[in-house]
Every structure is written in structure tokens, then in C-alpha cells.
Design a protein around this motif. Structure first.
Motif: not given
Length: 161
Positions: A134-161
Motif C-alpha cells: 500500500r505504501a509503495k503505491g502511495f509513494y508512486r502516486h506522489l511521484g516517488f521513484e522506486d530506487v530499491s537496491r541491495d535488498g532494501h526497498v527505497i523510494f526517492a524523489t528529486r525536489l525543485d530547488v
């Protein structure tokens, strides 16, 4: 014990990036962030973990997960350099079940992202429980990208600075 790791240190070391959701006279959730994860980890090692280690010395785990938290307190895992290069900030969010699905999570994340953007931070990441679809879908919906690696589930997004 989770508060020693995923809540209180942010109020002590990065309070400008802590937001609390209150409703009906009680805390319903929070979002916390550290704008510079590497600097945050150093500050914790100097100013936070020594006191916490004294507080938990001799504790015997009594609940599932306590042993892992005690191990994290004793020896925090380092953040991977590949992740911090593009996503130097990290964030946590927690909302009680009865306050979920009402748009609060989206608004809380937006508040945290706005504070990080205002501070000139280029990117942010967060770690997820691998079982939390459910959280994975939530973050995808918010524009986060799945950058998971090495057995860890990690979501990330770039910010407009």
C-alpha cells in the motif's frame, strides 16, 4: 523503543523538518526529515546515540523487533553513498490507521517536501517495509521513484530547488 530511532532524534537534531498531525485532542501522525542525511548521522553519533546507548544498556528485548532496534542503536547501518549522492535528505512518516485514507498522508508529505525544497535540498529518499504494498503505491502516486537496491526497498524523489 522505535521512538529512539525513528522519532525523538529528529525533534532534537532537525526540528525544523518535523510536522505533527493533531486531531480530536490527540496526535494522529507525524512526518520527520533530515535535510542532510550524512551530517544527521554524524550528529546522532556525537550527540544522540551515546545517551540512548546508556539508557538502553542492559535492556532485554521483550517484543518482536526490539532486538533489531537495540542492534541499530548499538551499530546504526551507514546510508549508502550512491543514495545520498542524488537524494541527500531522508524522511519518515507515520499516521495512525484510523487517520489514514483521508488525505493526511499526502498533506503531511507535501509539508515535509516543501520544507526541504525551501532549504534548497535537491532530493529526498525514504525506506519502506518490503511487505507494505500500500505504501509503495502511495509513494508512486506522489511521484516517488522506486530506487530499491541491495535488498532494501527505497523510494526517492528529486525536489525543485
Amino acid at each position: 523503543m522505535p521512538g529512539y530511532v525513528w522519532a525523538a532524534p529528529y525533534l532534537t537534531c532537525a526540528p525544523a523538518f518535523a510536522f505533527v498531525l493533531v486531531g480530536g485532542g490527540r496526535v494522529l501522525g507525524y512526518t520527520l526529515a533530515a535535510p542532510d542525511t550524512a551530517a544527521f548521522a554524524e550528529r546522532l553519533e556525537q550527540a544522540w546515540w551515546p545517551r540512548v546507548r546508556r539508557d538502553v544498556a542492559g535492556l532485554v528485548p521483550t517484543r518482536p523487533g526490539d532486538a533489531a532496534i537495540l542492534e541499530h542503536i548499538a551499530r546504526p547501518d551507514p546510508w549508502p553513498a550512491w543514495l545520498l549522492a542524488d537524494y541527500p535528505a531522508h524522511m519518515h512518516i507515520n499516521i495512525l490507521a484510523d487517520a489514514q485514507s483521508a488525505g493526511w498522508g499526502r498533506r503531511m508529505i507535501a509539508a515535509g517536501l516543501a520544507a526541504l525544497t525551501a532549504a534548497g535540498i535537491a532530493g529526498v529518499h525514504l525506506w519502506l517495509d518490503p511487505r507494505n504494498e500500500r505504501a509503495k503505491g502511495f509513494y508512486r502516486h506522489l511521484g516517488f521513484e522506486d530506487v530499491s537496491r541491495d535488498g532494501h526497498v527505497i523510494f526517492a524523489t528529486r525536489l525543485d530547488v
